[in-house]
Design an enzyme around this catalytic site. Structure first.
Site, short mmCIF file in Angstrom:
data_model
loop_
_atom_site.label_atom_id
_atom_site.label_comp_id
_atom_site.label_asym_id
_atom_site.label_seq_id
_atom_site.Cartn_x
_atom_site.Cartn_y
_atom_site.Cartn_z
N HIS A 80 0.81 -1.22 0.00
CA HIS A 80 0.00 0.00 0.00
C HIS A 80 0.84 1.26 0.00
O HIS A 80 0.37 2.34 -0.38
CB HIS A 80 -1.04 -0.01 1.14
CG HIS A 80 -0.52 0.29 2.51
ND1 HIS A 80 -0.24 -0.68 3.44
CD2 HIS A 80 -0.24 1.47 3.13
CE1 HIS A 80 0.17 -0.12 4.57
NE2 HIS A 80 0.18 1.19 4.40
N ASP A 216 1.09 -7.72 2.25
CA ASP A 216 1.26 -6.27 2.05
C ASP A 216 2.75 -5.92 1.92
O ASP A 216 3.34 -5.32 2.82
CB ASP A 216 0.62 -5.52 3.21
CG ASP A 216 0.34 -4.06 2.86
OD1 ASP A 216 0.88 -3.57 1.86
OD2 ASP A 216 -0.42 -3.42 3.61
N SER A 653 3.90 2.33 8.51
CA SER A 653 3.64 1.37 7.44
C SER A 653 4.92 1.11 6.66
O SER A 653 5.60 2.04 6.23
CB SER A 653 2.57 1.91 6.49
OG SER A 653 1.31 1.91 7.10
#
Length: 718
Positions: A80, A216, A653
């Site tokens: 992402h 991810d 992230s």
């Protein structure tokens, strides 16, 4: 603030609440004994030194974290986090988002989104005295501008060495300032991303949820000139050779194991006042949730799925949905929590502690009252301000404003310009103009703007802006059809949708703008004076807050020190380290969440319909129990995702999750639903971060996508 005070507070509190806290690297040596007891095998001193392993392998993407995992500049981060670059290179005919992408050699790697950067932190210097020198007698806008000039001066000196990007960060509300120096790598290329049905498996439904089964992760590569210096994209550039890179563990971690994360967490608010908490949860989050969800609806209504227009907005949809769900959780858990009562008690106890001592009364007596008044002032026009902020999501309005602001700023000496419009910012500014082509569709932009202006028109007259009303023909009797006609004409007649035109406007004068017939340029010119008046008033208020917030934090820190509670700065996008353990949790009475998920969970969830539509090859591999080298007896499969007690937030992230030897065992990509409220406070019972397991990453690369070329250049610990 004396440095010893913070050090003593850290040492006193760490053992009691070790998993809470986003620590500045220089604070870690004070925790050496406790870190070793928890499972850190390398020296605590080494993770405090940014030029040594492993810290110099951890990098920022300017909004996400990443890390070097090969001697040839290979970078791993979240899927992402690379989403914008994947989207940028996607078309309906060659949809890398849907199908995935693997470059089998350097020549096949694709340029990332224009403006993509890799930042390698090399130095952090305490510059508090330099920033505050000769400024403390000023107030309001004068104080704001004075501090800003000091910061710009330090940055300019730092950036005299070519290839570096520098920034001054404020800690503890302005109690301390640190200058951060980062190597800025400008040639970033996409090397590999799994299909969305792996990298985004579960989509928005599973976002913030457990159990998760999301791969991810994606890979970039950093490039530099042949002499090893940062350079713009060129076919002659070569892969960057980092001073250090992380080994990737094929052994992974087990339940209870020590883990740590180094990364760039965005923002937390753990020291905000009760009034700020109440307003954020009872007004700002609900309003933001409504606006984000409506924007998603508008995009989907306007741009059909699979169309080029929809592809252009997929990244924005993902971001809007992520925070809409975030806000939903915030509101839900606030309603069930005692947060507001707790904050009121903290302030009451702090006031009592101040009043017990005459010296403290003299130092902090007016602090809370002054802060309370300024916070109330900041909320006076928040209905208008939030709508103006969301209008910033639209492209044509923002582009015209930015270009005209640039023309005005260029009439000033470089050091007198607003940050973002200095010479140092022009490469990024140019990239922002270039990115628009793959992120803009007139139909969508117009629909979003129409909705926001309709909401704006419903505001009380005293909150509206005369210049904005005039620009869009908004009167006391709102006419939706007239607004639609106005917008139709503006979008039909603007030329700012052309990249060459936008870039040309970067070099035009204020007079050129005033003479233009472009409707969005006219809009920017006609609303500029009002925009600047609003900005000046905001800086006046911000300057006043910048004077009182450090006093408040000084009192909070001194008070917490006496209580033996953790003392760490709120996250501010600077490099931090958090430590914890692999651990499950109990989300509600009668339920226990184990810390690992496995391949079979993908099979169980799969419906064949997005977002639960794993690749057919992956499903077949799972059915055949093709675990390869990554089988783990404890879970009787290959681990996919795992939970930890790490204290993290947005910006983390892509952060490498490391074991005690600083080997990469996972990538942090999310938190559980119950921990979203962690931006405002850490609960050891429910705060859990979610990582994609290194063993699943390696399994996907080896057996699903045949990324043998990338595996060969990584140092994999078996």
């Amino acid at each position: 603030m004396k440095k010893w005070l913070l050090t003593v507070a850290i040492a006193a509190s760490f053992g009691a609440a070790a998993d809470e806290g986003m620590w500045q690297p220089h604070q870690l040596p004070a925790m050496a004994d406790e870190l070793k007891a928890k499972g850190l095998e390398i020296s605590a001193d080494s993770i405090s030194k940014l030029t040594e392993f492993p810290m110099n392998a951890v990098i920022s993407l300017g909004g996400c974290t990443a890390s070097f995992v090969s001697p040839k500049g290979l970078v791993v981060t979240n899927h992402h986090c690379a989403y914008g670059s994947i989207q940028y290179n996607s078309t309906p005919e060659k949809n890398l988002l849907k199908d995935g992408f693997l470059a089998k050699n350097y020549a096949e790697e694709l340029p990332a989104t224009p403006g993509s950067r890799i930042f390698v932190t090399e130095a952090v210097t305490n510059v508090t005295d330099k920033v505050k020198a000769n400024q403390m007698d000023k107030v309001g806008n004068d104080f704001y501008k004075g501090i800003e000039l000091q910061e710009k001066t330090l940055v300019a000196e730092c950036e005299k060495e070519d290839g570096y990007r520098c920034q001054v960060y404020s800690f503890h509300g302005g109690l301390e300032y640190y200058l951060v120096k980062q190597l800025e790598i400008r040639d970033v290329r996409l090397a590999y991303n799994p299909a969305a049905s792996v990298g985004k498996y579960g989509g928005d439904i599973d976002n913030w949820m457990w159990p998760r089964h999301t791969g991810d992760f994606s890979f970039y590569r950093a490039y530099v000139s042949k002499d090893g210096k940062p350079a713009d994209f060129s076919k002659d550039n070569v892969p960057y050779e980092p001073k250090s890179f992380l080994k990737v563990s094929a052994k992974g971690v087990s339940d209870g194991d020590f883990v740590m994360v180094a990364g760039y967490p965005g923002r937390t608010n753990r020291y905000r006042t009760a009034d700020e908490v109440k307003n954020q949860f009872e007004w700002a989050y609900p309003e933001g949730k409504v606006l984000r969800e409506r924007m998603i609806e508008i995009i989907k209504e306007t741009a059909p799925e699979g169309s080029d227009e929809r592809i252009k907005y997929e990244s924005l949809i993902a971001g809007l949905a992520n925070y809409a769900k975030n806000f939903t959780s915030m509101i839900e858990f606030y309603g069930k929590s005692t947060m507001l009562a707790d904050r009121n008690k903290i302030e009451s106890d702090l006031t009592a502690w101040i009043n017990k001592d005459k010296k403290r009364q003299q130092q902090y007596g007016e602090t809370l009252t002054t802060l309370e008044k300024l916070v109330a002032k900041s909320q006076q026009n928040q209905q208008r301000d939030i709508l103006l902020g969301y209008i910033g999501y639209t492209t044509m309005v923002t582009t015209a404003r930015d270009l005209y602001r640039l023309a005005n700023e260029k009439t000033l000496a470089d050091m007198d310009r607003e940050p973002g419009y200095q010479d140092r910012d022009m490469t990024n500014f140019t990239s922002s103009m270039e990115r628009i082509d793959r992120r803009y569709a007139a139909s969508v932009d117009k629909a979003i703007l129409a909705d926001l202006l309709t909401r704006y028109a419903a505001l009380p007259a005293e909150q509206r802006l005369a210049s904005l009303d005039k620009a869009f023909g908004i009167t006391h009797k709102f006419d939706a059809e007239a607004l639609a006609n106005t917008l139709d004409k503006m979008y039909a007649n603007t030329t700012l949708n052309d990249q060459a035109t936008r870039l040309a406007w970067m070099n035009k004068s204020v007079a050129d703008f005033k003479a233009s017939n472009d409707p969005f340029i006219q809009f920017a010119v006609n609303t500029y004076a009002s925009d600047m008046a609003l900005e000046k008033a905001q800086k006046q208020l911000t300057g006043d807050l910048m004077k009182v917030r450090p006093q408040y934090m000084d009192a909070i820190i001194a008070y917490n020190r006496e209580l033996g509670k953790p003392v760490y700065a709120d996250a501010n996008s600077s490099l931090r380290v958090t430590v914890g353990n692999v651990k499950g949790y109990s989300p509600q009475d009668g339920l226990v969440a184990v810390p690992f998920t496995r391949l079979e969970g993908i099979l169980a969830k799969d419906t064949g319909v997005d977002p639960f539509d794993a690749p057919a090859k992956e499903l077949e591999l799972i059915k055949q129990k093709q675990y390869g080298d990554y089988y783990v007896k404890a879970v009787d499969s290959v681990p996919v995702n795992f939970l930890s007690t790490l204290d993290t937030t947005g910006g983390n992230s892509g952060s490498p999750t490391l074991n005690g030897r600083a080997e990469l065992v996972g990538l942090l990509f999310d938190g559980v639903y119950e921990s979203i409220i962690g931006d405002w406070g850490y609960d050891p019972q429910t705060n859990r971060s979610i990582q994609v397991d290194s063993r699943y990453m390696l399994w996907v690369m080896q057996y699903l996508d045949n990324a043998d070329n990338l595996l060969a250049e990584m140092d994999i610990v078996k």
